[in-house]
Design a protein around this motif. Structure first.
Motif, PDB file in Angstrom:
ATOM      1  N   ILE A  15      78.146  37.399  30.222  1.00  7.45           N
ATOM      2  CA  ILE A  15      79.260  36.538  30.633  1.00  7.45           C
ATOM      3  C   ILE A  15      80.536  37.357  30.721  1.00  7.45           C
ATOM      4  O   ILE A  15      80.891  38.074  29.780  1.00  7.45           O
ATOM      5  N   GLY A  16      81.232  37.207  31.842  1.00  8.13           N
ATOM      6  CA  GLY A  16      82.479  37.934  32.042  1.00  8.13           C
ATOM      7  C   GLY A  16      83.698  37.233  31.463  1.00  8.13           C
ATOM      8  O   GLY A  16      84.687  37.871  31.130  1.00  8.13           O
ATOM      9  N   ASN A  17      83.637  35.916  31.334  1.00  9.40           N
ATOM     10  CA  ASN A  17      84.756  35.148  30.794  1.00  9.40           C
ATOM     11  C   ASN A  17      84.201  34.043  29.895  1.00  9.40           C
ATOM     12  O   ASN A  17      84.084  32.896  30.303  1.00  9.40           O
ATOM     13  N   ASP A  70      59.006  22.303  24.229  1.00  7.75           N
ATOM     14  CA  ASP A  70      58.153  22.973  25.211  1.00  7.75           C
ATOM     15  C   ASP A  70      58.903  23.250  26.504  1.00  7.75           C
ATOM     16  O   ASP A  70      58.335  23.761  27.459  1.00  7.75           O
ATOM     17  N   LYS A  71      60.212  22.929  26.533  1.00  7.33           N
ATOM     18  CA  LYS A  71      60.998  23.235  27.735  1.00  7.33           C
ATOM     19  C   LYS A  71      62.230  24.057  27.369  1.00  7.33           C
ATOM     20  O   LYS A  71      62.724  24.013  26.247  1.00  7.33           O
ATOM     21  N   PHE A  72      62.687  24.829  28.337  1.00  6.80           N
ATOM     22  CA  PHE A  72      63.865  25.675  28.145  1.00  6.80           C
ATOM     23  C   PHE A  72      64.656  25.630  29.448  1.00  6.80           C
ATOM     24  O   PHE A  72      64.410  26.385  30.372  1.00  6.80           O
ATOM     25  N   LEU A  73      65.577  24.664  29.506  1.00  6.52           N
ATOM     26  CA  LEU A  73      66.434  24.521  30.675  1.00  6.52           C
ATOM     27  C   LEU A  73      67.812  25.070  30.325  1.00  6.52           C
ATOM     28  O   LEU A  73      68.464  24.595  29.401  1.00  6.52           O
ATOM     29  N   LEU A  74      68.229  26.065  31.069  1.00  8.54           N
ATOM     30  CA  LEU A  74      69.500  26.745  30.823  1.00  8.54           C
ATOM     31  C   LEU A  74      70.516  26.289  31.858  1.00  8.54           C
ATOM     32  O   LEU A  74      70.228  26.277  33.056  1.00  8.54           O
ATOM     33  N   LYS A  75      71.699  25.894  31.394  1.00 10.25           N
ATOM     34  CA  LYS A  75      72.758  25.480  32.303  1.00 10.25           C
ATOM     35  C   LYS A  75      74.038  26.205  31.913  1.00 10.25           C
ATOM     36  O   LYS A  75      74.439  26.202  30.759  1.00 10.25           O
ATOM     37  N   LEU A  76      74.654  26.845  32.895  1.00 11.51           N
ATOM     38  CA  LEU A  76      75.931  27.512  32.702  1.00 11.51           C
ATOM     39  C   LEU A  76      76.982  26.713  33.447  1.00 11.51           C
ATOM     40  O   LEU A  76      76.842  26.465  34.642  1.00 11.51           O
ATOM     41  N   SER A  77      78.025  26.304  32.736  1.00 15.29           N
ATOM     42  CA  SER A  77      79.109  25.524  33.353  1.00 15.29           C
ATOM     43  C   SER A  77      80.419  26.273  33.199  1.00 15.29           C
ATOM     44  O   SER A  77      80.718  26.793  32.124  1.00 15.29           O
ATOM     45  N   SER A  78      81.192  26.276  34.271  1.00 11.46           N
ATOM     46  CA  SER A  78      82.458  26.989  34.259  1.00 11.46           C
ATOM     47  C   SER A  78      83.638  26.031  34.116  1.00 11.46           C
ATOM     48  O   SER A  78      83.703  25.004  34.770  1.00 11.46           O
ATOM     49  N   LYS A  79      84.562  26.401  33.222  1.00 11.05           N
ATOM     50  CA  LYS A  79      85.808  25.647  33.046  1.00 11.05           C
ATOM     51  C   LYS A  79      86.965  26.450  33.621  1.00 11.05           C
ATOM     52  O   LYS A  79      88.120  26.196  33.335  1.00 11.05           O
ATOM     53  N   TRP A  95      82.292  35.323  35.802  1.00 10.96           N
ATOM     54  CA  TRP A  95      81.150  36.050  36.351  1.00 10.96           C
ATOM     55  C   TRP A  95      80.018  35.954  35.339  1.00 10.96           C
ATOM     56  O   TRP A  95      80.233  36.112  34.139  1.00 10.96           O
ATOM     57  N   VAL A  96      78.808  35.669  35.810  1.00  9.63           N
ATOM     58  CA  VAL A  96      77.648  35.598  34.924  1.00  9.63           C
ATOM     59  C   VAL A  96      76.437  36.295  35.542  1.00  9.63           C
ATOM     60  O   VAL A  96      76.283  36.330  36.763  1.00  9.63           O
ATOM     61  N   SER A  97      75.622  36.835  34.675  1.00  9.72           N
ATOM     62  CA  SER A  97      74.358  37.450  35.068  1.00  9.72           C
ATOM     63  C   SER A  97      73.291  36.906  34.127  1.00  9.72           C
ATOM     64  O   SER A  97      73.490  36.878  32.914  1.00  9.72           O
ATOM     65  N   VAL A  98      72.168  36.474  34.695  1.00 10.83           N
ATOM     66  CA  VAL A  98      71.085  35.920  33.877  1.00 10.83           C
ATOM     67  C   VAL A  98      69.792  36.667  34.211  1.00 10.83           C
ATOM     68  O   VAL A  98      69.400  36.749  35.375  1.00 10.83           O
ATOM     69  N   LYS A  99      69.158  37.196  33.160  1.00 13.38           N
ATOM     70  CA  LYS A  99      67.904  37.923  33.329  1.00 13.38           C
ATOM     71  C   LYS A  99      66.864  37.371  32.371  1.00 13.38           C
ATOM     72  O   LYS A  99      67.196  36.792  31.342  1.00 13.38           O
ATOM     73  N   ASN A 100      65.574  37.606  32.710  1.00 10.93           N
ATOM     74  CA  ASN A 100      64.502  37.207  31.803  1.00 10.93           C
ATOM     75  C   ASN A 100      64.172  38.373  30.870  1.00 10.93           C
ATOM     76  O   ASN A 100      64.833  39.414  30.902  1.00 10.93           O
ATOM     77  N   ALA A 101      63.145  38.225  30.036  1.00  9.06           N
ATOM     78  CA  ALA A 101      62.779  39.253  29.055  1.00  9.06           C
ATOM     79  C   ALA A 101      62.391  40.576  29.698  1.00  9.06           C
ATOM     80  O   ALA A 101      62.564  41.636  29.103  1.00  9.06           O
ATOM     81  N   ASN A 102      61.886  40.533  30.938  1.00 18.93           N
ATOM     82  CA  ASN A 102      61.475  41.747  31.646  1.00 18.93           C
ATOM     83  C   ASN A 102      62.629  42.419  32.385  1.00 18.93           C
ATOM     84  O   ASN A 102      62.436  43.418  33.055  1.00 18.93           O
ATOM     85  N   GLY A 103      63.831  41.843  32.294  1.00 17.83           N
ATOM     86  CA  GLY A 103      64.992  42.423  32.963  1.00 17.83           C
ATOM     87  C   GLY A 103      65.150  41.974  34.408  1.00 17.83           C
ATOM     88  O   GLY A 103      66.006  42.477  35.131  1.00 17.83           O
ATOM     89  N   LYS A 104      64.320  41.031  34.843  1.00 15.67           N
ATOM     90  CA  LYS A 104      64.400  40.524  36.212  1.00 15.67           C
ATOM     91  C   LYS A 104      65.628  39.618  36.339  1.00 15.67           C
ATOM     92  O   LYS A 104      65.797  38.667  35.577  1.00 15.67           O
TER      93      LYS A 104
END
Length: 142
Positions: free
Chosen positions: A105-107, A56-65, A69-78
């Motif tokens: 993701i750029g890299n 029932d949860k959706f926690l997203l974590k992006l970690s860089s090594k 460059w990253v872009s994160v959008k929801n289903a509506n494109g926001k």
């Protein structure tokens, strides 16, 4: 003697049926809900789609090594995040009230994606395609 046997037979089944019933009800309430499923459903070119369910949860974590460059959008494109993550930086977003996360993701080789602390394995190898779009579809349990 026969009456004594009947008493023993009636006592034993009562005790046996009471205990396993308690164990079963406890087990069925907790175990299925805790086993989230994150699976790749398709990939083509630099795009891959995953499905997240049984949670029932959706926690997203992006970690860089490294730098990425990253872009994160929801289903509506926001757009919920867009920017550069430097080495050892991370960005956490709560998508529990969303149906989808689209991560550009750029890299990819320098970017780890975690969903509820589970490392997502790229279906398109980061060494083959540095720039990738990862879509995670979220289906809440009913």
């Amino acid at each position: 003697l026969e009456k004594d046997k009947e008493k023993e037979e009636t006592k034993e089944p009562e005790e046996k049926t009471t205990e396993p019933a308690d164990e079963e009800s406890e087990g069925t309430e907790e175990e299925p809900e805790l086993k989230q499923e994150l699976a790749s459903v398709s990939s083509a070119g630099t795009n891959s789609t995953y499905e997240l369910k049984n949670t029932d949860k959706f926690l997203l974590k992006l970690s860089s090594k490294g730098e990425t460059w990253v872009s994160v959008k929801n289903a509506n494109g926001k757009s919920l995040f867009e920017g550069i993550l430097k080495d050892s930086e991370s960005k956490e977003l709560d998508f529990s009230d969303e149906t989808e996360a689209k991560v550009r993701i750029g890299n990819a080789a320098a970017t780890e994606i975690y969903v509820n602390e589970e490392l997502l394995e790229y279906s398109v190898s980061p060494t083959k395609s540095t720039t990738q779009t990862v879509t995670i579809q979220f289906t809440k349990p009913e």
